[in-house]
Every structure is written in C-alpha cells, then in structure tokens.
Write a protein that holds these residues in place. Structure first.
Motif, mmCIF file in Angstrom:
data_model
loop_
_atom_site.group_PDB
_atom_site.id
_atom_site.type_symbol
_atom_site.label_atom_id
_atom_site.label_comp_id
_atom_site.label_asym_id
_atom_site.label_seq_id
_atom_site.Cartn_x
_atom_site.Cartn_y
_atom_site.Cartn_z
ATOM 1 N N LYS A 1 13.557 -6.827 -14.370
ATOM 2 C CA LYS A 1 14.758 -6.608 -15.133
ATOM 3 C C LYS A 1 15.015 -5.975 -15.629
ATOM 4 C CE LYS A 1 14.461 -11.941 -14.894
ATOM 5 N NZ LYS A 1 14.827 -13.278 -15.098
ATOM 6 N N SER A 2 14.155 -4.674 -15.715
ATOM 7 C CA SER A 2 14.089 -3.496 -17.352
ATOM 8 C C SER A 2 15.370 -2.323 -16.304
ATOM 9 C CB SER A 2 13.393 -2.910 -17.743
ATOM 10 O OG SER A 2 12.403 -2.685 -16.340
ATOM 11 N N ILE A 3 14.743 -2.043 -14.967
ATOM 12 C CA ILE A 3 16.115 -1.534 -13.832
ATOM 13 C C ILE A 3 16.658 -1.382 -13.407
ATOM 14 C CG2 ILE A 3 15.169 -0.335 -11.439
ATOM 15 C CD1 ILE A 3 12.038 -1.104 -12.149
ATOM 16 N N SER A 4 18.356 -0.850 -14.035
ATOM 17 C CA SER A 4 19.704 -1.725 -13.706
ATOM 18 C C SER A 4 19.569 -1.629 -12.250
ATOM 19 C CB SER A 4 20.205 -1.299 -14.625
ATOM 20 O OG SER A 4 20.175 0.624 -14.282
ATOM 21 N N GLU A 5 19.427 -0.978 -11.365
ATOM 22 C CA GLU A 5 19.374 -0.606 -9.902
ATOM 23 C C GLU A 5 19.048 -2.020 -9.149
ATOM 24 O OE1 GLU A 5 18.417 2.142 -11.869
ATOM 25 O OE2 GLU A 5 19.761 3.310 -11.780
ATOM 26 N N ILE A 6 18.163 -2.916 -9.782
ATOM 27 C CA ILE A 6 17.277 -4.300 -9.416
ATOM 28 C C ILE A 6 18.668 -5.461 -9.481
ATOM 29 C CG2 ILE A 6 16.085 -5.745 -8.869
ATOM 30 C CD1 ILE A 6 13.988 -3.251 -9.819
ATOM 31 N N SER A 7 19.035 -6.040 -9.072
ATOM 32 C CA SER A 7 20.164 -7.203 -8.949
ATOM 33 C C SER A 7 19.399 -7.912 -9.141
ATOM 34 C CB SER A 7 20.460 -7.499 -7.340
ATOM 35 O OG SER A 7 21.419 -6.089 -7.293
ATOM 36 N N ASP A 8 18.415 -8.745 -8.386
ATOM 37 C CA ASP A 8 17.890 -9.299 -8.535
ATOM 38 C C ASP A 8 16.080 -9.500 -8.868
ATOM 39 O OD1 ASP A 8 17.156 -12.229 -10.180
ATOM 40 O OD2 ASP A 8 18.868 -13.088 -8.642
ATOM 41 N N VAL B 1 15.543 5.800 -7.715
ATOM 42 C CA VAL B 1 17.093 5.802 -8.910
ATOM 43 C C VAL B 1 17.589 7.405 -9.289
ATOM 44 C CG1 VAL B 1 16.949 6.848 -11.550
ATOM 45 C CG2 VAL B 1 16.599 4.131 -10.305
ATOM 46 N N LYS B 2 15.985 8.276 -8.288
ATOM 47 C CA LYS B 2 16.336 9.851 -8.707
ATOM 48 C C LYS B 2 17.340 10.448 -7.547
ATOM 49 C CE LYS B 2 11.696 11.282 -9.750
ATOM 50 N NZ LYS B 2 10.232 11.118 -9.609
ATOM 51 N N PRO C 1 1.134 -0.651 -0.077
ATOM 52 C CA PRO C 1 0.005 -0.137 0.086
ATOM 53 C C PRO C 1 0.954 1.707 -0.124
ATOM 54 C CG PRO C 1 0.103 -0.818 2.191
ATOM 55 C CD PRO C 1 0.512 -1.419 1.107
ATOM 56 N N ILE C 2 0.527 2.354 -0.184
ATOM 57 C CA ILE C 2 1.194 3.750 -0.025
ATOM 58 C C ILE C 2 1.955 3.757 -1.347
ATOM 59 C CG2 ILE C 2 2.031 5.358 0.555
ATOM 60 C CD1 ILE C 2 0.393 4.096 3.726
ATOM 61 N N MET C 3 2.454 3.278 -1.032
ATOM 62 C CA MET C 3 3.792 3.925 -2.422
ATOM 63 C C MET C 3 4.623 1.729 -2.761
ATOM 64 S SD MET C 3 7.524 5.772 -2.928
ATOM 65 C CE MET C 3 7.019 6.689 -2.707
ATOM 66 N N ASP C 4 4.422 1.205 -3.878
ATOM 67 C CA ASP C 4 4.924 0.003 -4.121
ATOM 68 C C ASP C 4 6.758 0.079 -4.316
ATOM 69 O OD1 ASP C 4 5.162 0.770 -6.785
ATOM 70 O OD2 ASP C 4 2.940 -0.694 -7.346
ATOM 71 N N GLY C 5 6.917 -1.279 -4.813
ATOM 72 C CA GLY C 5 8.934 -1.580 -5.024
ATOM 73 C C GLY C 5 8.898 -0.734 -6.018
ATOM 74 N N PHE C 6 7.845 -0.434 -7.428
ATOM 75 C CA PHE C 6 7.945 -0.018 -8.296
ATOM 76 C C PHE C 6 8.405 1.413 -8.263
ATOM 77 C CE2 PHE C 6 6.798 -4.494 -10.665
ATOM 78 C CZ PHE C 6 8.107 -4.222 -10.629
ATOM 79 N N GLN C 7 7.518 1.903 -7.907
ATOM 80 C CA GLN C 7 7.206 3.318 -7.346
ATOM 81 C C GLN C 7 8.126 3.513 -6.539
ATOM 82 O OE1 GLN C 7 3.431 3.494 -5.771
ATOM 83 N NE2 GLN C 7 2.353 4.466 -6.985
ATOM 84 N N PHE C 8 8.561 2.704 -5.614
ATOM 85 C CA PHE C 8 9.617 3.538 -4.626
ATOM 86 C C PHE C 8 11.284 3.313 -5.605
ATOM 87 C CE2 PHE C 8 13.389 1.385 -2.500
ATOM 88 C CZ PHE C 8 13.896 1.964 -1.626
ATOM 89 N N MET C 9 11.222 2.622 -6.907
ATOM 90 C CA MET C 9 12.699 2.073 -7.341
ATOM 91 C C MET C 9 12.768 3.239 -8.357
ATOM 92 S SD MET C 9 14.257 0.239 -6.465
ATOM 93 C CE MET C 9 15.618 0.114 -7.486
ATOM 94 N N GLU C 10 12.027 4.141 -8.805
ATOM 95 C CA GLU C 10 11.175 5.515 -9.057
ATOM 96 C C GLU C 10 12.198 6.759 -8.495
ATOM 97 O OE1 GLU C 10 7.129 6.376 -11.175
ATOM 98 O OE2 GLU C 10 6.726 4.161 -11.854
ATOM 99 N N GLU C 11 11.952 6.262 -7.290
ATOM 100 C CA GLU C 11 12.189 7.499 -6.525
ATOM 101 C C GLU C 11 13.277 7.309 -6.040
ATOM 102 O OE1 GLU C 11 10.157 10.682 -6.346
ATOM 103 O OE2 GLU C 11 8.961 9.343 -7.082
#
Length: 136
Positions: free
Chosen positions: A107-114, A79-80, A67-77
């Motif tokens: 896998k398209s987000i380079s900051e995610i290792s696996d 990266v900034k 809820p509130i901020m999911d994992g992909f939204q977290f990664m967007e922030e």
C-alpha cells in the motif's frame, strides 16, 4: 467488452497461473495475455518493448514471492522505467501472504492499485478488467 486489454500475470505458481488463465479465457476478458514466472522475465519484456506501448500490458497481476526477482523488487525497477512507458499500466499485487508487513509495504507503493489475497475471485477479476477497459 472490447477484449482489448493486455493482461500480464507475473507469478511462479503454475496452478495459480493456470486457474487465472482459464478464468480469463472462459470469461472472454481479453485476447492477449502475457505470462511470466518471475519479475525479471516481466521486467526484461517491458524493457525490450518500452518503445512499443501496444505490446505492453494494461494491467499486471503481480505476485510477491517469486524466485530471481520478487514482486517488490520488480516494483522498485518498474518505478524507475515508468516515465519511459508510453501508457498507463495498472498494477495489482496478488499474493497468498496475509502478513500485515507485506500488505502495508504494498500500500505504500503508489503505483500499486490494490493488494488482493489469492485466490482472486472471478467477479473481482471481471470488475478489474472492466474498470481498466473503461479507463482506456
């Protein structure tokens, strides 16, 4: 093991958090564990401590669906703010989702290792922490 790795679990599932915490403690993998129930809590913590890299995690186990901020939204922030973070942080997307769209997006987000499908096995957790320790 040095037990110097700071681990962050970002997941809204109480049972999953409990099991990972228990494993980390039983295996004596770290002395410092940060727990957040959503991405916004984790991001706020990182922003509040961005100038103090010792408080920031070395590895993040990040759920997708929260809820509130999911994992992909977290990664967007994340990266900034990453250029302002004074240390290498290894991010693992941990999810019960087997949806190919989620896996490919991760896998398209380079900051995610696996991308790891829950539950994470003890052997995998130990291997990840040893790898992060060796790199630090």
């Amino acid at each position: 093991m040095k037990n110097s790795v700071v681990i962050s679990i970002v997941d809204d599932d109480d049972i999953y958090r409990y099991s990972v915490l228990r494993t980390l403690k039983e295996e004596k993998l770290t002395k410092k564990i940060l727990v957040f129930s959503d991405g916004e809590e984790a991001l706020d913590f990182m922003l509040d401590n961005i100038a103090n890299s010792q408080k920031l995690p070395d590895v993040i186990f990040l759920d997708i669906n929260m809820p509130i901020m999911d994992g992909f939204q977290f990664m967007e922030e994340y990266v900034k703010i990453k250029p302002k973070v004074g240390k290498k942080i290894t991010v693992y997307m941990i999810s019960s989702s087997v949806n190919p769209v989620d896996i490919e997006r991760s896998k398209s987000i380079s900051e995610i290792s696996d991308y790891i499908i829950k539950p994470i096995e003890t052997e995998k957790l130990v291997a990840i922490i040893k790898e992060v320790e060796a790199a630090s």
